[in-house]
Structures are given as C-alpha cells and as structure tokens.
Design a protein around this motif. Structure first.
Motif, PDB file in Angstrom:
ATOM      1  N   PHE A  69       0.843  -1.201   0.000  1.00 34.44           N
ATOM      2  CA  PHE A  69       0.000   0.000   0.000  1.00 34.44           C
ATOM      3  C   PHE A  69       0.879   1.252   0.000  1.00 34.44           C
ATOM      4  CE2 PHE A  69      -2.765   3.250   1.644  1.00 34.44           C
ATOM      5  CZ  PHE A  69      -3.974   2.953   1.057  1.00 34.44           C
ATOM      6  N   GLN A  70       1.944   1.216   0.810  1.00 32.00           N
ATOM      7  CA  GLN A  70       2.806   2.393   0.922  1.00 32.00           C
ATOM      8  C   GLN A  70       3.682   2.585  -0.317  1.00 32.00           C
ATOM      9  OE1 GLN A  70       2.862   4.781   3.501  1.00 32.00           O
ATOM     10  NE2 GLN A  70       3.975   5.815   1.859  1.00 32.00           N
ATOM     11  N   VAL A  71       4.175   1.481  -0.888  1.00 36.14           N
ATOM     12  CA  VAL A  71       4.997   1.604  -2.106  1.00 36.14           C
ATOM     13  C   VAL A  71       4.144   2.270  -3.195  1.00 36.14           C
ATOM     14  CG1 VAL A  71       6.277   0.350  -3.893  1.00 36.14           C
ATOM     15  CG2 VAL A  71       6.392  -0.435  -1.532  1.00 36.14           C
ATOM     16  N   VAL A  72       2.894   1.809  -3.320  1.00 31.65           N
ATOM     17  CA  VAL A  72       2.002   2.393  -4.333  1.00 31.65           C
ATOM     18  C   VAL A  72       1.701   3.851  -3.984  1.00 31.65           C
ATOM     19  CG1 VAL A  72      -0.317   2.221  -5.358  1.00 31.65           C
ATOM     20  CG2 VAL A  72       1.017   0.145  -4.941  1.00 31.65           C
ATOM     21  N   ASP A  73       1.537   4.141  -2.685  1.00 35.34           N
ATOM     22  CA  ASP A  73       1.287   5.528  -2.268  1.00 35.34           C
ATOM     23  C   ASP A  73       2.447   6.442  -2.691  1.00 35.34           C
ATOM     24  OD1 ASP A  73      -1.088   6.464  -0.574  1.00 35.34           O
ATOM     25  OD2 ASP A  73       0.564   7.701   0.164  1.00 35.34           O
ATOM     26  N   ASP A  74       3.670   5.941  -2.520  1.00 37.13           N
ATOM     27  CA  ASP A  74       4.852   6.725  -2.923  1.00 37.13           C
ATOM     28  C   ASP A  74       4.874   6.928  -4.440  1.00 37.13           C
ATOM     29  OD1 ASP A  74       5.631   6.795  -0.300  1.00 37.13           O
ATOM     30  OD2 ASP A  74       7.399   5.524  -0.526  1.00 37.13           O
ATOM     31  N   ILE A  75       4.506   5.887  -5.179  1.00 38.39           N
ATOM     32  CA  ILE A  75       4.487   6.000  -6.651  1.00 38.39           C
ATOM     33  C   ILE A  75       3.432   7.037  -7.057  1.00 38.39           C
ATOM     34  CG2 ILE A  75       3.950   4.778  -8.811  1.00 38.39           C
ATOM     35  CD1 ILE A  75       5.102   2.214  -7.464  1.00 38.39           C
ATOM     36  N   LEU A  76       2.233   6.926  -6.454  1.00 33.29           N
ATOM     37  CA  LEU A  76       1.156   7.857  -6.821  1.00 33.29           C
ATOM     38  C   LEU A  76       1.520   9.291  -6.458  1.00 33.29           C
ATOM     39  CD1 LEU A  76      -2.027   5.808  -5.821  1.00 33.29           C
ATOM     40  CD2 LEU A  76      -1.169   6.276  -8.115  1.00 33.29           C
ATOM     41  N   ASP A  77       2.171   9.473  -5.306  1.00 35.14           N
ATOM     42  CA  ASP A  77       2.554  10.835  -4.905  1.00 35.14           C
ATOM     43  C   ASP A  77       3.492  11.456  -5.946  1.00 35.14           C
ATOM     44  OD1 ASP A  77       2.490  12.902  -2.637  1.00 35.14           O
ATOM     45  OD2 ASP A  77       4.642  12.695  -3.020  1.00 35.14           O
ATOM     46  N   ALA A  78       4.289  10.575  -6.587  1.00 32.54           N
ATOM     47  CA  ALA A  78       5.254  11.078  -7.572  1.00 32.54           C
ATOM     48  C   ALA A  78       4.626  11.289  -8.952  1.00 32.54           C
ATOM     49  CB  ALA A  78       6.432  10.110  -7.685  1.00 32.54           C
ATOM     50  N   VAL A  79       3.608  10.478  -9.296  1.00 36.56           N
ATOM     51  CA  VAL A  79       3.131  10.545 -10.693  1.00 36.56           C
ATOM     52  C   VAL A  79       1.706  11.085 -10.874  1.00 36.56           C
ATOM     53  CG1 VAL A  79       4.627   8.604 -11.358  1.00 36.56           C
ATOM     54  CG2 VAL A  79       2.248   8.151 -10.776  1.00 36.56           C
ATOM     55  N   ALA A  80       0.875  11.062  -9.824  1.00 32.87           N
ATOM     56  CA  ALA A  80      -0.530  11.453 -10.019  1.00 32.87           C
ATOM     57  C   ALA A  80      -0.716  12.932  -9.700  1.00 32.87           C
ATOM     58  CB  ALA A  80      -1.429  10.604  -9.128  1.00 32.87           C
ATOM     59  N   ASP A  81      -1.902  13.477 -10.096  1.00 30.60           N
ATOM     60  CA  ASP A  81      -2.127  14.894  -9.788  1.00 30.60           C
ATOM     61  C   ASP A  81      -3.081  15.051  -8.597  1.00 30.60           C
ATOM     62  OD1 ASP A  81      -4.879  14.904 -10.773  1.00 30.60           O
ATOM     63  OD2 ASP A  81      -3.951  14.643 -12.734  1.00 30.60           O
ATOM     64  N   THR A  82      -3.114  16.262  -8.057  1.00 28.53           N
ATOM     65  CA  THR A  82      -3.880  16.546  -6.836  1.00 28.53           C
ATOM     66  C   THR A  82      -5.366  16.230  -7.016  1.00 28.53           C
ATOM     67  OG1 THR A  82      -2.285  18.208  -6.178  1.00 28.53           O
ATOM     68  CG2 THR A  82      -4.477  18.406  -5.219  1.00 28.53           C
ATOM     69  N   ALA A  83      -5.930  16.586  -8.184  1.00 27.38           N
ATOM     70  CA  ALA A  83      -7.361  16.366  -8.389  1.00 27.38           C
ATOM     71  C   ALA A  83      -7.678  14.874  -8.332  1.00 27.38           C
ATOM     72  CB  ALA A  83      -7.783  16.955  -9.734  1.00 27.38           C
ATOM     73  N   THR A  84      -6.817  14.049  -8.907  1.00 25.89           N
ATOM     74  CA  THR A  84      -7.071  12.606  -8.895  1.00 25.89           C
ATOM     75  C   THR A  84      -6.921  12.043  -7.492  1.00 25.89           C
ATOM     76  OG1 THR A  84      -6.071  12.557 -11.089  1.00 25.89           O
ATOM     77  CG2 THR A  84      -6.420  10.425 -10.012  1.00 25.89           C
ATOM     78  N   LEU A  85      -5.907  12.506  -6.763  1.00 30.84           N
ATOM     79  CA  LEU A  85      -5.636  11.938  -5.433  1.00 30.84           C
ATOM     80  C   LEU A  85      -6.606  12.438  -4.359  1.00 30.84           C
ATOM     81  CD1 LEU A  85      -1.715  12.064  -5.191  1.00 30.84           C
ATOM     82  CD2 LEU A  85      -3.167  10.105  -5.702  1.00 30.84           C
ATOM     83  N   GLY A  86      -7.150  13.640  -4.544  1.00 31.58           N
ATOM     84  CA  GLY A  86      -8.002  14.230  -3.493  1.00 31.58           C
ATOM     85  C   GLY A  86      -7.181  14.716  -2.310  1.00 31.58           C
ATOM     86  N   LYS A  87      -5.856  14.706  -2.449  1.00 33.51           N
ATOM     87  CA  LYS A  87      -4.937  15.268  -1.447  1.00 33.51           C
ATOM     88  C   LYS A  87      -3.774  15.848  -2.251  1.00 33.51           C
ATOM     89  CE  LYS A  87      -2.537  10.857  -0.730  1.00 33.51           C
ATOM     90  NZ  LYS A  87      -2.097   9.807   0.171  1.00 33.51           N
ATOM     91  N   THR A  88      -2.957  16.674  -1.606  1.00 27.92           N
ATOM     92  CA  THR A  88      -1.911  17.360  -2.352  1.00 27.92           C
ATOM     93  C   THR A  88      -0.878  16.370  -2.902  1.00 27.92           C
ATOM     94  OG1 THR A  88      -2.231  19.104  -0.739  1.00 27.92           O
ATOM     95  CG2 THR A  88      -0.360  19.348  -2.237  1.00 27.92           C
ATOM     96  N   ALA A  89      -0.690  16.393  -4.220  1.00 26.97           N
ATOM     97  CA  ALA A  89       0.294  15.495  -4.845  1.00 26.97           C
ATOM     98  C   ALA A  89       1.692  16.102  -4.770  1.00 26.97           C
ATOM     99  CB  ALA A  89      -0.087  15.252  -6.313  1.00 26.97           C
ATOM    100  N   GLY A  90       2.699  15.257  -4.896  1.00 25.02           N
ATOM    101  CA  GLY A  90       4.090  15.729  -4.959  1.00 25.02           C
ATOM    102  C   GLY A  90       4.629  16.249  -3.650  1.00 25.02           C
TER     103      GLY A  90
END
Ligand code: GRG
Length: 297
Positions: free
Chosen positions: A220-241
C-alpha cells in the motif's frame, strides 16, 4: 447464485461501511455538537475504505458474523481517520486538502482537529470493547490488543515519529521499510487480523493471513509513494508531490520509479501466494491485493 464481480462487491462493502459508520458515530445534534459534527464531517462520505474492506474480506473467510465485522470495520476506520486528521495538522504535514475537501483544522480550527482525532481514536476502542461483541471474549481481547499495538508507539504512531524525524535525511531501503511497516502497514495488518479474529480461524491460519497482511501493508505504501510522484492533486483528493517538496525519503526517491513498480508487483505476488491454502474462500483478499497494486488514487 454467482458471486458479484470485484468492483460491485467493493461498492457494496463501501456502502455497508458507510452505513455502519453513520450509526457508530455520535449524532451531531448531541453535545458537544461541534466536535461530533467535525467527527462526522471527516469520517463520512469519503475515502476508499480499504481497511474496512480488508476486515470484511478476512472476516468472511473466517466465518465471522456480519454485525461483529461492521463494528470492527468502524473501529479500524476511526483510527485511520484520526491519523489523517492529526497528520494534516500544521504541526505535522500541514495540509489543507483531504479526501477532496478542506482538512479539519481548515474547516473548523486546530483545537477541534486535535480533539476530533483524539475522540475518533477513543471511539474505536469504545466500539471494539462493547461487551459481547465477539462470541469469544478471549478473541475480542486479542482483537483489542492487536488494534492498540497497531495504533500506538510500536505501530502507526511510532512509524509517524520516525517519518517526522527522517525529513531531509537519506534512509537506507531497510530503514524505509521499517518506517512504513509501522506507519502504514501496522493498521492494514490489524484490519486483516481483526476480521480473522472475529471468526474461528486457528493460529496457523492467522499466521498465514498475517503474512498476506504484512505484504499488502507495505505494498500500500509503495504504491502511495508512486502515486505521490506521478498522479495529480485532483485525482488523489490530497496534495500530490508533497514527499519530494518536503524532502521526504520514499521508495521512489530511494529505488527510482521503475524499481518501485517492480517491488509493488513482487509484494502483490507474495501476498497472493500466502493465501494459497485458503482456496476460493480467499477470493476477495486476492482481489484486494490486485486492487491495491493497481489503484490510481
Ligand atoms: C498522526 C499518529 C499519526 C499517524 C499518521 C497514516 C499516517 C500516520 C499518515 C498519513 C500520511 C500518509 C499519506 C500516509 C501514506 C499512506 C496512507 C495511510 C494514505 C492514506 O490512506 P488511504 O489512501 O486514504 O487509505 P483514504 O482517504 O482512501 O482512506
């Protein structure tokens, strides 16, 4: 009757968790109204409900009763939401957006956010300690102990302390794994174990499920780290990057994107392999591992 396909099962269980939480949380008409309103504001109507889904899937496999699982699922989600509320506060991650809406300290104020987290944490133990909740009181006590351990300084809160202390530092892969097994993994593991403890599995089966849970907690955390690096804020519903902006060590910063994706696939395979002895009864846990590795937010 044929079984629901995974996406329909997930939607059904998410709505089941929502209804259970609606009932489990104090009404906002009851004093102190503002605190109860904030607890409901932050808990209801958002989130993927991954921990309740794991409780339900493991509990079904273990033959647990539906009402007991609803309460265990609520307890897990209350602890999870408390951690998000506190994590978003200015003294920690200082974030204004969670689950697509303003965080509690923005919508209300800091003192209310602190109390909301505190009250959600104790709400979890209030729910899980209800006399007669489990058919077997010893197993109920084990469930309480499991949740307390997972949430405290030797679990999630400890992992968060390590996380805060490692900002700007270079961690080894082993140190990063240790931090995440505690910060994120401990609660995910507890979700599977609580579902299983609510039923009648023996200790050998519990151990095999625990291995599955450990793998998907880290996954779950590895994927969370990947998403934080590649997804945008609107998709995540939380601040990306945020991880890179805050100079936080992550799987992506230590292993790179491609190796992080390989690790996620390996962890998903290892999780699924630990379910081998359960056959078709473990179908939803199997599907949840695939969901976690391929999730987009
Ligand atoms: C404050 C004691 C304390 C602990 C905080 C969980 C946590 C520890 C902090 C959250 C920070 C974070 C982004 C962690 C990464 C993994 C994680 C738990 C993400 C959020 O969980 P999801 O994706 O959220 O399940 P939803 O909103 O879907 O429930």
């Amino acid at each position: 009757m044929s079984e629901l396909k995974f996406s329909d099962w997930m939607a059904q269980q998410q709505s089941r968790a929502e209804t259970a939480l609606e009932r489990a949380l104090p009404m906002s008409s009851i004093a102190p109204e503002r605190l109860h309103e904030a607890m409901r504001y932050t808990t209801l109507g958002g989130g993927k409900r991954v921990r309740p889904l794991l409780v339900y899937a493991a509990g079904k496999l273990a033959g647990a009763s539906a009402p007991t699982l609803d309460v265990a699922a609520c307890a897990l989600e209350c602890i999870h939401v408390y951690s998000l509320v506190h994590d978003d506060m200015p003294c920690m991650d200082d974030d204004a957006l969670r689950r697509g809406k303003p965080t509690v300290h923005i919508q209300y104020d800091e003192a209310t956010a602190l109390l909301t987290g505190d009250a959600l944490q104790t709400q979890a133990f209030d729910l899980l300690s209800a006399p007669g909740l489990f058919a077997d009181p010893i197993r109920q006590l084990r469930a309480l102990h499991t949740l307390a351990r997972a949430a405290g300084s030797r679990g999630m809160a400890g992992g968060q302390a390590i996380d805060l202390a490692s900002v700007g530092k270079q961690l080894t892969r082993e140190e990063l794994e240790y931090m995440h097994l505690h910060k994120t993994g401990a609660l995910i593991r507890a979700a599977v174990l609580l579902g299983a403890l609510a039923g009648e599995l023996d200790d050998d089966a519990l151990e095999r499920l625990d291995h599955y849970a450990k793998c998907i907690g880290l996954l779950f955390q590895v994927v969370d780290d990947i998403l934080d690096a590649v997804a945008d804020t609107a998709t995540l519903g939380k601040t990306a990057g945020k991880d890179a902006a805050n100079n936080k060590p992550t799987y992506v910063s230590i292993l790179g994107l491609s190796e992080s994706k390989d690790l996620a696939a390996e962890l998903a395979n290892e999780a699924v392999a630990s379910l081998a002895g359960f056959g078709e009864a473990a179908r939803r846990l199997h599907e949840l591992a695939h969901y976690i590795v391929s999730r987009q937010f």
